[in-house]
Motif scaffolding. Structure first.
Motif, PDB file in Angstrom:
ATOM      1  N   ALA A  21     -21.338  14.676   9.200  1.00 58.69           N
ATOM      2  CA  ALA A  21     -21.237  13.417  10.169  1.00 58.69           C
ATOM      3  C   ALA A  21     -20.400  12.516   9.750  1.00 58.69           C
ATOM      4  N   TRP A  22     -20.554  12.330   8.267  1.00 56.10           N
ATOM      5  CA  TRP A  22     -19.434  11.561   7.782  1.00 56.10           C
ATOM      6  C   TRP A  22     -17.818  12.035   7.827  1.00 56.10           C
ATOM      7  N   ASP A  23     -17.596  13.138   7.601  1.00 55.82           N
ATOM      8  CA  ASP A  23     -16.357  13.824   7.737  1.00 55.82           C
ATOM      9  C   ASP A  23     -15.846  13.604   9.205  1.00 55.82           C
ATOM     10  N   ARG A  24     -17.003  13.996  10.219  1.00 52.75           N
ATOM     11  CA  ARG A  24     -16.583  13.668  11.537  1.00 52.75           C
ATOM     12  C   ARG A  24     -16.159  12.425  12.143  1.00 52.75           C
ATOM     13  N   MET A  25     -16.890  11.417  11.329  1.00 55.24           N
ATOM     14  CA  MET A  25     -16.716  10.028  11.583  1.00 55.24           C
ATOM     15  C   MET A  25     -15.403   9.626  11.075  1.00 55.24           C
ATOM     16  N   LEU A  26     -14.867   9.908   9.873  1.00 54.03           N
ATOM     17  CA  LEU A  26     -13.527   9.759   9.292  1.00 54.03           C
ATOM     18  C   LEU A  26     -12.478  10.323  10.606  1.00 54.03           C
ATOM     19  N   GLU A  27     -12.883  11.603  10.739  1.00 56.95           N
ATOM     20  CA  GLU A  27     -11.734  12.226  11.846  1.00 56.95           C
ATOM     21  C   GLU A  27     -11.613  11.204  13.114  1.00 56.95           C
ATOM     22  N   MET A  28     -12.647  10.888  13.627  1.00 59.37           N
ATOM     23  CA  MET A  28     -12.856  10.136  14.629  1.00 59.37           C
ATOM     24  C   MET A  28     -12.135   8.911  14.668  1.00 59.37           C
ATOM     25  N   ALA A  29     -12.285   8.311  13.372  1.00 59.70           N
ATOM     26  CA  ALA A  29     -11.862   6.782  13.282  1.00 59.70           C
ATOM     27  C   ALA A  29     -10.318   6.996  12.869  1.00 59.70           C
ATOM     28  N   GLY A  30      -9.614   8.118  12.729  1.00 61.36           N
ATOM     29  CA  GLY A  30      -8.230   8.371  12.347  1.00 61.36           C
ATOM     30  C   GLY A  30      -8.118   8.212  10.831  1.00 61.36           C
ATOM     31  N   GLN A  31      -9.033   8.334   9.908  1.00 62.29           N
ATOM     32  CA  GLN A  31      -9.074   8.223   8.487  1.00 62.29           C
ATOM     33  C   GLN A  31      -8.744   9.307   7.895  1.00 62.29           C
ATOM     34  N   PRO A  32      -8.097   9.664   6.679  1.00 65.44           N
ATOM     35  CA  PRO A  32      -7.787  10.716   6.198  1.00 65.44           C
ATOM     36  C   PRO A  32      -9.115  11.520   5.681  1.00 65.44           C
ATOM     37  N   PRO A  33      -9.075  12.926   5.740  1.00 67.17           N
ATOM     38  CA  PRO A  33     -10.312  13.581   5.262  1.00 67.17           C
ATOM     39  C   PRO A  33     -10.535  13.327   3.938  1.00 67.17           C
ATOM     40  N   MET A  34     -11.849  13.112   3.664  1.00 70.58           N
ATOM     41  CA  MET A  34     -12.339  12.728   2.209  1.00 70.58           C
ATOM     42  C   MET A  34     -11.749  11.364   1.841  1.00 70.58           C
ATOM     43  N   ALA A  35     -11.662  10.438   2.558  1.00 69.00           N
ATOM     44  CA  ALA A  35     -11.203   9.372   2.401  1.00 69.00           C
ATOM     45  C   ALA A  35     -12.178   8.589   1.295  1.00 69.00           C
ATOM     46  N   LEU A  36     -11.178   8.158   0.347  1.00 68.96           N
ATOM     47  CA  LEU A  36     -12.047   7.477  -0.795  1.00 68.96           C
ATOM     48  C   LEU A  36     -11.783   5.810  -0.781  1.00 68.96           C
ATOM     49  N   TYR A  37     -13.084   5.072  -0.604  1.00 66.96           N
ATOM     50  CA  TYR A  37     -12.949   3.851  -0.729  1.00 66.96           C
ATOM     51  C   TYR A  37     -13.570   3.060  -2.213  1.00 66.96           C
ATOM     52  N   LEU A  38     -12.654   2.500  -2.679  1.00 68.42           N
ATOM     53  CA  LEU A  38     -12.908   1.810  -4.223  1.00 68.42           C
ATOM     54  C   LEU A  38     -13.459   0.439  -3.809  1.00 68.42           C
ATOM     55  N   PRO A  39     -14.572   0.132  -4.683  1.00 67.15           N
ATOM     56  CA  PRO A  39     -15.355  -1.157  -4.562  1.00 67.15           C
ATOM     57  C   PRO A  39     -14.463  -2.434  -4.999  1.00 67.15           C
ATOM     58  N   THR A  40     -13.526  -2.159  -5.673  1.00 69.73           N
ATOM     59  CA  THR A  40     -12.577  -3.387  -5.964  1.00 69.73           C
ATOM     60  C   THR A  40     -11.600  -3.604  -4.990  1.00 69.73           C
ATOM     61  N   GLN A  41     -11.335  -2.823  -4.035  1.00 65.64           N
ATOM     62  CA  GLN A  41     -10.410  -2.960  -3.129  1.00 65.64           C
ATOM     63  C   GLN A  41     -10.831  -3.654  -1.641  1.00 65.64           C
ATOM     64  N   ALA A  42      -9.832  -4.385  -1.000  1.00 62.65           N
ATOM     65  CA  ALA A  42     -10.255  -4.610   0.391  1.00 62.65           C
ATOM     66  C   ALA A  42      -9.721  -3.726   1.377  1.00 62.65           C
ATOM     67  N   TYR A  43     -10.362  -3.478   2.672  1.00 68.12           N
ATOM     68  CA  TYR A  43      -9.544  -2.117   3.588  1.00 68.12           C
ATOM     69  C   TYR A  43      -9.589  -3.182   4.817  1.00 68.12           C
ATOM     70  N   PRO A  44      -8.696  -2.709   5.583  1.00 67.52           N
ATOM     71  CA  PRO A  44      -8.511  -3.432   6.855  1.00 67.52           C
ATOM     72  C   PRO A  44      -9.711  -3.277   7.709  1.00 67.52           C
ATOM     73  N   ASP A  45      -9.820  -4.651   8.331  1.00 61.70           N
ATOM     74  CA  ASP A  45     -11.237  -4.495   9.469  1.00 61.70           C
ATOM     75  C   ASP A  45     -11.103  -3.544  10.338  1.00 61.70           C
ATOM     76  N   ALA A  46     -10.158  -3.215  10.776  1.00 64.17           N
ATOM     77  CA  ALA A  46      -9.700  -2.143  11.923  1.00 64.17           C
ATOM     78  C   ALA A  46     -10.355  -0.872  11.475  1.00 64.17           C
ATOM     79  N   ASP A  47     -10.307  -0.500  10.218  1.00 67.48           N
ATOM     80  CA  ASP A  47     -10.824   0.803   9.731  1.00 67.48           C
ATOM     81  C   ASP A  47     -12.257   0.663   9.775  1.00 67.48           C
ATOM     82  N   ALA A  48     -12.896  -0.258   9.273  1.00 70.17           N
ATOM     83  CA  ALA A  48     -14.445  -0.646   9.495  1.00 70.17           C
ATOM     84  C   ALA A  48     -14.933  -0.573  11.094  1.00 70.17           C
ATOM     85  N   MET A  49     -14.116  -1.097  12.019  1.00 74.43           N
ATOM     86  CA  MET A  49     -14.500  -1.309  13.432  1.00 74.43           C
ATOM     87  C   MET A  49     -14.226   0.333  13.951  1.00 74.43           C
TER      88      MET A  49
END
Length: 178
Positions: A21-49
């Motif tokens: 389901a997570w892999d499918r969500m990444l795909e649906m959201a236009g994120q790279p497969p197996m996207a890696l998010y780091l706790p010390t980084q900020a990411y675009p709000d549009a990605d979260a939305m």
């Protein structure tokens, strides 16, 4: 949005719906497969939305429902992450009254790119707080879930009533139940 939130979102989705389901969500959201998010980084709000929208599309639930459930899920991790800032004598309403001046102040100082919402709490009476949520993200339901998760952590129950909502802010009453 803070990377720790993205990491927790992945944990939430995987624990409730599995890794596919997570892999499918990444795909649906236009994120790279197996996207890696780091706790010390900020990411675009549009990605979260986009990820929230994908979760809604996959589950058939509203954004408010998904965000509130996610807030309940992440509350224990947030409490653990910021345990050093929480006084041992605090209970639900105490923590909420102090979250902006303690936790969010530290988040903003440690992570200049992080923009947590502005939370304004004031005491109405011994069991009730007035709460104003301000954020361009318009994720007040996430705050509701986190508040309910904080209450659960303390073995308490709160009732939350939205008193007004605009694109700029949501005002609520938070009442400690008997």
């Amino acid at each position: 949005m803070h990377g720790a939130i993205f990491m927790q979102l992945k944990d939430f989705v995987v624990s409730h719906h599995g890794l596919p389901a997570w892999d499918r969500m990444l795909e649906m959201a236009g994120q790279p497969p197996m996207a890696l998010y780091l706790p010390t980084q900020a990411y675009p709000d549009a990605d979260a939305m986009a990820l929230v929208k994908a979760a809604c599309d996959l589950t058939g639930q509203s954004a408010d429902t998904v965000l509130e459930q996610f807030g309940l899920f992440i509350a224990p991790a947030l409490l653990k992450m910021y345990a050093g800032l929480v006084r041992p004598e605090w209970r639900t309403l105490d923590l909420l009254l102090n979250v902006e001046d303690t936790i969010h102040k530290v988040v903003r100082r440690r992570n200049p790119g992080a923009e947590p919402p502005e939370l304004f709490f004031s005491r109405v009476d011994a069991r009730t707080l007035s709460f104003r949520y301000e954020s361009k993200r318009q994720m007040a339901a996430l705050a509701v879930g986190i508040m309910k998760g904080v209450a659960r952590h303390y073995g308490e129950t709160i009732g939350i009533t939205v008193t007004s909502a605009t694109p700029e802010a949501t005002t609520m009453q938070v009442r400690l139940e008997e």
